[in-house]
Write an enzyme that holds these catalytic residues in place. Structure first.
Site, PDB file in Angstrom:
ATOM      1  N   LEU A  85       0.868  -1.177   0.000  1.00  0.00           N
ATOM      2  CA  LEU A  85       0.000   0.000   0.000  1.00  0.00           C
ATOM      3  C   LEU A  85       0.902   1.223   0.000  1.00  0.00           C
ATOM      4  O   LEU A  85       1.920   1.253   0.712  1.00  0.00           O
ATOM      5  CB  LEU A  85      -0.898   0.024   1.242  1.00  0.00           C
ATOM      6  CG  LEU A  85      -2.106  -0.917   1.264  1.00  0.00           C
ATOM      7  CD1 LEU A  85      -2.698  -0.965   2.670  1.00  0.00           C
ATOM      8  CD2 LEU A  85      -3.163  -0.470   0.272  1.00  0.00           C
ATOM      9  N   ASP A  86       0.564   2.230  -0.796  1.00  0.00           N
ATOM     10  CA  ASP A  86       1.330   3.465  -0.794  1.00  0.00           C
ATOM     11  C   ASP A  86       1.332   4.070   0.603  1.00  0.00           C
ATOM     12  O   ASP A  86       0.407   3.831   1.393  1.00  0.00           O
ATOM     13  CB  ASP A  86       0.721   4.471  -1.774  1.00  0.00           C
ATOM     14  CG  ASP A  86       0.831   4.011  -3.222  1.00  0.00           C
ATOM     15  OD1 ASP A  86       1.768   3.269  -3.532  1.00  0.00           O
ATOM     16  OD2 ASP A  86      -0.037   4.389  -4.032  1.00  0.00           O
TER      17      ASP A  86
END
Length: 404
Positions: A85-86
Site C-alpha cells: 500500500l502506498d
C-alpha cells in the site's frame, strides 16, 4: 497454569492487519516483525528458527563463530506481505508468517480488492496523489453531479490501464520510481495492462462537495516565487497515457475503447477556487489495478483533472476491515494470553473468523483464569491454616480451692 500453552511450530500462517496512512508498507511490516519477534507468543518458534539457522551456518559457510553468533542473535521471524500500500493509503495488508509466506502469491496476483477513495478535481500531479508535484490545473465549474455519476460506467468491466511511473514496477531491472526521481528518461513507454473493474459506486451524498478537510495542493516555488518545474520533465505523466474506457462500455455505446477527451483550459483571468470539489468512490477491482491511474483517468473523462487525497483498502479477497483484520494495537496493547490464541485461531480458520467475538471469548477466559488464581493464592492451605479454638474447648483453670 495458563489457559494457553504455545507449542513450537504452531504459529505459521496468513493474517490481515490494518496499515495506517503515513507509513510505508516496508516500515509497517518491520514494526510488526519486531513486535512479534520480541513477544513470548513466538518465543519457541523463534528459538526453533535460530537453532535451524545455527545448524545451517555451521555446515554451509566458512563464517567465524562470532559472525555466526551475531547472525543467529539478530534473527527475526520470517515474514512477507501480499501486496503493498502506498504511504498515503491505509487498510488491509495481508501478511504471511513462517510457512505462511508460501501462500502469498494468490494475494499478489489472483484476488480481488475493494478500495474507498477520495479525490479532488482540477489538478493533476506527478504521482497521481497529494504527495506529488502539480503538473496541470484545469477548470472544474463545468462538472455536474450527473457527469460524475454517469462517468462511473465508462470504467466498469475489462479495461486497459497505464500504471503510474511512481510505482514499484521494474523496467530493465530498475523500479519505475527510480527513473522518475533521478530524472532519467524511460528506455521505453510504460505498457498498458489489462485489469478488471467489477464496480464503481459514487457516493452521491458528498459528490462535488467542497465541505471537506482536504487542502488544495499548491505549486512549489523557487527563491523568486516562480513555480518550479515538476520532476517528470524527462518522462511521461499519467496525462500522457492513453485514456481507455472499458470494453463493455465501448460495445454498449458503439465507441472505441481508446478515446480522446481534452481537458478544458482556463479563460483569461480564471483560476481554481480555494476549495476544490471532491469525488468519493468505492471501487471493486482485480489485482494489478492502480487506483491512482483510475482517478487520473476519471478526472480526464470529466474534461478536467484529478488527484487522489485518500485511499483505504477495505477488502482484499475475503479479509475485511472491522471483521477479520487486526490492528497493530491488538498486538501492542492487549495481553499476549489473549491475542496469542486469537492469532493461532486465525492461522487455523483463516478469513472465516470474526475477531471481535474471538477477542471477547479469550478476554473472558483470561479474566476467569486470573480470578481463579487470585482466589487460590488468597486461600491458605491445610498446612498453613491458623487453628482457632473456642473458649469452651480450653481446659478449665483450676483454683487453689479445687486443689485442696
Amino acid at each position: 497454569m495458563s489457559i494457553y500453552r504455545y507449542t513450537r511450530g504452531t504459529m505459521n500462517g496468513i493474517l490481515a492487519i490494518e496499515k495506517p496512512s503515513g507509513l510505508s508498507s516496508s516500515k509497517f511490516l518491520d514494526k510488526l516483525q519486531s513486535v512479534f519477534s520480541n513477544s513470548v507468543v513466538f518465543e519457541k518458534d523463534l528459538q526453533a528458527a535460530k537453532e535451524l539457522k545455527l545448524s545451517q551456518l555451521k555446515s554451509d559457510t566458512k563464517w567465524t563463530e562470532q559472525r555466526i553468533a551475531n547472525k543467529v542473535k539478530n534473527l527475526k521471524l520470517k515474514m512477507g506481505h501480499g501486496g503493498t500500500l502506498d504511504p498515503l493509503a491505509s487498510g488491509v495488508m495481508i501478511v504471511g508468517l513462517g510457512s505462511g509466506t508460501k501462500k502469498l502469491q494468490y494475494y499478489l496476483t489472483g484476488c480481488n480488492k475493494t478500495y474507498k477513495t477520495k479525490a479532488l478535481l482540477g489538478i493533476s500531479t506527478t504521482t497521481g496523489d497529494s504527495e506529488g508535484e502539480i503538473i496541470t490545473k484545469n477548470p472544474v465549474d463545468h462538472v455536474t453531479k450527473e457527469m460524475v455519476l454517469n462517468t462511473a460506467e465508462k470504467f466498469v468491466g475489462d479495461i486497459k490501464q497505464t500504471p503510474p511511473i511512481f510505482s514499484a514496477l521494474k523496467m530493465n531491472g530498475k523500479p519505475l520510481y527510480d527513473y522518475a526521481r533521478e530524472g532519467i528518461p524511460l528506455p521505453k513507454a510504460i505498457k498498458p495492462r489489462e485489469v478488471k473493474v467489477f464496480g464503481i459506486d459514487v457516493h452521491e451524498e458528498d459528490s462535488l462537495s467542497t465541505d471537506h478537510e482536504f487542502v488544495k495542493l499548491e505549486s512549489q516555488l523557487d527563491e523568486n516565487g516562480v513555480p518550479k518545474e515538476h520532476q517528470l520533465a524527462n518522462n511521461p505523466t499519467l496525462n500522457d497515457s492513453p485514456l481507455y474506457f472499458s470494453r463493455e462500455y465501448s460495445e454498449k455505446s458503439g465507441t472505441e475503447e481508446e478515446t480522446k477527451v481534452i481537458p478544458k483550459a482556463f479563460a483569461e483571468g480564471e483560476q481554481l477556487p480555494e476549495k476544490l470539489p471532491m469525488i468519493h468512490l468505492t471501487c471493486d477491482v482485480s489485482s494489478g489495478t492502480y487506483i491512482r491511474s483510475l482517478i487520473s483517468d476519471y478526472g480526464r473523462a470529466l474534461e478536467t483533472s484529478a488527484y487522489m487525497v485518500e485511499l483505504i483498502r477495505s477488502r482484499q479477497s475475503a479479509w475485511e476491515l472491522n471483521k477479520n483484520v487486526f490492528k497493530m494495537e491488538d498486538f501492542t496493547d492487549r495481553d499476549p494470553r489473549v491475542w496469542g490464541p486469537v492469532l493461532e485461531k486465525v492461522f487455523q480458520d483463516g478469513d472465516k473468523v470474526i475477531l471481535e467475538d474471538l477477542f471477547k471469548e479469550y478476554t473472558e477466559k483470561v479474566k476467569s483464569e486470573d480470578e481463579a488464581k487470585e482466589i487460590e493464592e488468597s486461600t491458605p492451605s491445610d498446612e498453613t491454616k491458623d487453628v482457632t479454638v473456642s473458649e469452651s474447648e480450653l481446659p478449665k483453670k483450676r483454683s487453689i480451692e479445687d486443689v485442696e
